[in-house]
Design a protein around this motif. Structure first.
Motif, mmCIF file in Angstrom:
data_model
loop_
_atom_site.group_PDB
_atom_site.id
_atom_site.type_symbol
_atom_site.label_atom_id
_atom_site.label_comp_id
_atom_site.label_asym_id
_atom_site.label_seq_id
_atom_site.Cartn_x
_atom_site.Cartn_y
_atom_site.Cartn_z
ATOM 1 N N ILE A 10 -46.673 -13.248 13.481
ATOM 2 C CA ILE A 10 -45.491 -13.587 12.346
ATOM 3 C C ILE A 10 -44.378 -14.432 13.013
ATOM 4 C CG2 ILE A 10 -43.618 -12.541 10.929
ATOM 5 C CD1 ILE A 10 -45.543 -10.019 10.601
ATOM 6 N N GLU A 11 -43.852 -14.325 14.217
ATOM 7 C CA GLU A 11 -42.996 -15.160 14.882
ATOM 8 C C GLU A 11 -43.520 -16.660 14.863
ATOM 9 O OE1 GLU A 11 -40.139 -15.393 18.836
ATOM 10 O OE2 GLU A 11 -41.771 -14.086 18.655
ATOM 11 N N LYS A 12 -44.905 -17.000 15.253
ATOM 12 C CA LYS A 12 -45.358 -18.144 15.237
ATOM 13 C C LYS A 12 -45.552 -18.801 13.902
ATOM 14 C CE LYS A 12 -49.719 -20.451 16.436
ATOM 15 N NZ LYS A 12 -51.004 -20.441 16.955
ATOM 16 N N MET A 13 -45.904 -17.981 12.760
ATOM 17 C CA MET A 13 -45.861 -18.433 11.384
ATOM 18 C C MET A 13 -44.432 -18.722 11.155
ATOM 19 S SD MET A 13 -48.522 -15.438 10.136
ATOM 20 C CE MET A 13 -48.028 -15.727 8.190
ATOM 21 N N ALA A 14 -43.348 -18.064 11.353
ATOM 22 C CA ALA A 14 -42.136 -18.301 10.959
ATOM 23 C C ALA A 14 -41.736 -19.613 11.625
ATOM 24 C CB ALA A 14 -40.974 -17.292 11.209
ATOM 25 N N ASN A 15 -42.032 -19.833 12.909
ATOM 26 C CA ASN A 15 -41.363 -20.996 13.604
ATOM 27 C C ASN A 15 -42.178 -22.335 12.945
ATOM 28 O OD1 ASN A 15 -39.809 -20.555 15.626
ATOM 29 N ND2 ASN A 15 -41.376 -19.490 16.751
ATOM 30 N N GLU A 16 -43.587 -22.149 12.280
ATOM 31 C CA GLU A 16 -44.267 -23.305 11.669
ATOM 32 C C GLU A 16 -43.496 -23.555 10.334
ATOM 33 O OE1 GLU A 16 -48.290 -21.857 11.392
ATOM 34 O OE2 GLU A 16 -48.832 -22.473 13.488
ATOM 35 N N LEU A 17 -42.997 -22.539 9.652
ATOM 36 C CA LEU A 17 -42.323 -22.884 8.407
ATOM 37 C C LEU A 17 -40.842 -23.426 8.683
ATOM 38 C CD1 LEU A 17 -43.421 -19.515 6.394
ATOM 39 C CD2 LEU A 17 -44.098 -21.900 6.097
ATOM 40 N N SER A 18 -40.280 -23.183 9.673
ATOM 41 C CA SER A 18 -39.108 -23.514 9.930
ATOM 42 C C SER A 18 -38.644 -24.916 9.819
ATOM 43 C CB SER A 18 -38.354 -23.050 11.359
ATOM 44 O OG SER A 18 -38.491 -21.644 11.487
ATOM 45 N N GLY A 19 -38.081 -25.425 9.301
ATOM 46 C CA GLY A 19 -37.534 -27.106 9.156
ATOM 47 C C GLY A 19 -38.382 -27.875 8.043
ATOM 48 N N LYS A 20 -39.160 -26.885 7.050
ATOM 49 C CA LYS A 20 -39.899 -27.504 6.068
ATOM 50 C C LYS A 20 -38.818 -27.176 5.081
ATOM 51 C CE LYS A 20 -44.697 -26.723 7.727
ATOM 52 N NZ LYS A 20 -45.786 -26.467 7.488
ATOM 53 N N GLU A 21 -38.899 -28.329 4.272
ATOM 54 C CA GLU A 21 -37.928 -28.271 2.940
ATOM 55 C C GLU A 21 -38.272 -27.378 1.843
ATOM 56 O OE1 GLU A 21 -36.341 -31.482 -0.576
ATOM 57 O OE2 GLU A 21 -37.099 -32.262 1.339
ATOM 58 N N LEU A 22 -37.408 -26.606 1.347
ATOM 59 C CA LEU A 22 -37.861 -25.287 0.429
ATOM 60 C C LEU A 22 -37.534 -26.008 -0.883
ATOM 61 C CD1 LEU A 22 -35.467 -22.719 2.238
ATOM 62 C CD2 LEU A 22 -37.964 -23.213 2.569
ATOM 63 N N ASP A 23 -38.517 -25.409 -1.797
ATOM 64 C CA ASP A 23 -38.434 -25.693 -3.091
ATOM 65 C C ASP A 23 -37.282 -24.798 -3.781
ATOM 66 O OD1 ASP A 23 -39.024 -26.473 -5.842
ATOM 67 O OD2 ASP A 23 -41.004 -25.815 -5.933
ATOM 68 N N VAL A 24 -36.164 -25.553 -4.162
ATOM 69 C CA VAL A 24 -35.091 -24.883 -4.572
ATOM 70 C C VAL A 24 -34.529 -25.207 -6.097
ATOM 71 C CG1 VAL A 24 -32.628 -24.404 -3.924
ATOM 72 C CG2 VAL A 24 -34.390 -24.305 -2.370
ATOM 73 N N GLU A 25 -34.159 -24.325 -6.742
ATOM 74 C CA GLU A 25 -33.425 -24.756 -7.991
ATOM 75 C C GLU A 25 -32.005 -24.103 -8.048
ATOM 76 O OE1 GLU A 25 -34.719 -22.103 -11.645
ATOM 77 O OE2 GLU A 25 -35.931 -23.723 -11.119
ATOM 78 N N VAL A 26 -30.994 -24.400 -8.671
ATOM 79 C CA VAL A 26 -29.772 -23.964 -8.629
ATOM 80 C C VAL A 26 -29.242 -23.711 -10.178
ATOM 81 C CG1 VAL A 26 -28.875 -24.667 -6.489
ATOM 82 C CG2 VAL A 26 -28.358 -25.996 -8.210
ATOM 83 N N GLY A 27 -28.394 -22.686 -10.289
ATOM 84 C CA GLY A 27 -27.976 -22.552 -11.542
ATOM 85 C C GLY A 27 -26.719 -23.423 -11.947
ATOM 86 N N GLU A 28 -26.232 -23.281 -13.023
ATOM 87 C CA GLU A 28 -24.945 -23.970 -13.628
ATOM 88 C C GLU A 28 -23.535 -23.727 -12.780
ATOM 89 O OE1 GLU A 28 -22.363 -24.406 -17.730
ATOM 90 O OE2 GLU A 28 -24.111 -22.962 -17.681
ATOM 91 N N GLY A 29 -23.165 -24.723 -12.520
ATOM 92 C CA GLY A 29 -21.966 -24.899 -11.593
ATOM 93 C C GLY A 29 -22.062 -25.241 -10.234
ATOM 94 N N LEU A 30 -23.468 -25.235 -9.676
ATOM 95 C CA LEU A 30 -23.870 -25.414 -8.498
ATOM 96 C C LEU A 30 -24.743 -26.653 -8.442
ATOM 97 C CD1 LEU A 30 -24.996 -21.865 -7.071
ATOM 98 C CD2 LEU A 30 -22.743 -22.888 -7.172
ATOM 99 N N LYS A 31 -24.715 -27.557 -7.113
ATOM 100 C CA LYS A 31 -25.808 -28.536 -7.228
ATOM 101 C C LYS A 31 -26.164 -28.645 -5.655
ATOM 102 C CE LYS A 31 -22.333 -32.240 -5.981
ATOM 103 N NZ LYS A 31 -21.916 -33.594 -6.501
ATOM 104 N N ILE A 32 -27.357 -29.215 -5.246
ATOM 105 C CA ILE A 32 -27.812 -29.287 -3.951
ATOM 106 C C ILE A 32 -27.217 -30.523 -3.363
ATOM 107 C CG2 ILE A 32 -30.012 -29.478 -2.485
ATOM 108 C CD1 ILE A 32 -31.524 -28.009 -4.949
ATOM 109 N N ASP A 33 -26.706 -30.350 -2.370
ATOM 110 C CA ASP A 33 -25.964 -31.513 -1.709
ATOM 111 C C ASP A 33 -26.991 -31.927 -0.702
ATOM 112 O OD1 ASP A 33 -23.750 -33.417 -1.469
ATOM 113 O OD2 ASP A 33 -23.396 -32.306 0.549
ATOM 114 N N LYS A 34 -27.453 -31.142 0.045
ATOM 115 C CA LYS A 34 -28.529 -31.410 1.388
ATOM 116 C C LYS A 34 -29.713 -30.526 0.853
ATOM 117 C CE LYS A 34 -25.078 -32.916 4.415
ATOM 118 N NZ LYS A 34 -24.391 -32.648 5.888
ATOM 119 N N PRO A 35 -30.861 -30.983 1.257
ATOM 120 C CA PRO A 35 -32.083 -30.343 0.973
ATOM 121 C C PRO A 35 -32.192 -28.846 1.693
ATOM 122 C CG PRO A 35 -32.884 -32.513 0.781
ATOM 123 C CD PRO A 35 -31.461 -32.592 1.354
#
Length: 216
Positions: free
Chosen positions: A63-88
């Motif tokens: 699992i530690e290896k899997m987590a390291n492989e996922l680290s740094g990959k851009e996440l698919d994210v959405e935000v609600g009203e009043g918020l915005k994504i400034d940096k991925p």
């Protein structure tokens, strides 16, 4: 004929590799196969203490290896009203809580506009102490996160994954536009299988947090 046979063999090898999906498995989404691997470990039977220790060690390493492989990959994210994504947003593995990875979010979500919070004005002021020492009241708005399936349904909700700090105006509390969400570390656990997207949002009807301290 030999050339054709070689091509067929190469195709079979390519299909096998694709189906295996490497150490992270074939699951997509921000957490990959990590939740399923944790659940698999929880459900496994161990015939002896030595067998349990071996399975635990192997699971932690996997699992530690899997987590390291996922680290740094851009996440698919959405935000609600009043918020915005400034940096991925991405995450980085910070530690392991036995078999569960603890990750730190990186990137930036900010207030898209000035936000007046739901807080009783009486909670925004405190009389000075004897001797004149001022009491400072800090106001923060909790930020929630939904783990969403591919169809948009909510798999799990976390009610406080971060906060927005507000300016205490004594009669009201306002989060200024551009204020960054202070995201907490997050533990990836079992039960999050099927998560494809993360949604961060604030509930305007929820009462903001207040805390008191002495002026410096």
């Amino acid at each position: 004929m030999k050339t054709l046979s070689k091509l067929m063999l190469l195709c079979l090898v390519a299909l096998t590799v694709a189906s295996c999906g490497g150490a992270g498995g074939s699951a997509s989404g921000p957490f990959g196969n990590i939740p399923a691997e944790i659940q698999k470990y929880q459900d496994a039977d161990s015939s002896s203490p030595d067998d349990y220790k071996k399975k635990k060690k192997a699971t932690i390493e996997k699992i530690e290896k899997m987590a390291n492989e996922l680290s740094g990959k851009e996440l698919d994210v959405e935000v609600g009203e009043g918020l915005k994504i400034d940096k991925p947003l991405t995450f980085q593995l910070e530690s392991m809580n036995v078999v569960r990875p603890v990750v730190k979010f990186e990137g930036s979500i900010v207030a898209a506009e000035d936000l007046t919070l739901n807080v009783d004005p009486k909670d925004l002021y405190a009389a000075p102490l004897l001797g004149g020492t001022e009491i400072v009241i800090t106001v923060k708005m909790p930020v929630s996160m939904d783990c969403l399936a591919a169809d948009g349904s909510v798999i799990k909700t976390y009610g406080d994954v971060g906060t927005l700090k507000a300016e205490n105006l004594k009669t009201s509390a306002v989060v200024k536009a551009g204020t960054e969400v202070e995201l907490r570390t997050f533990c990836i656990v079992e039960g999050l299988e099927g998560t494809q997207k993360l949604r961060f949002y604030i509930d305007p009807d929820k009462t903001a947090y207040t805390s008191r301290g002495l002026a410096q």
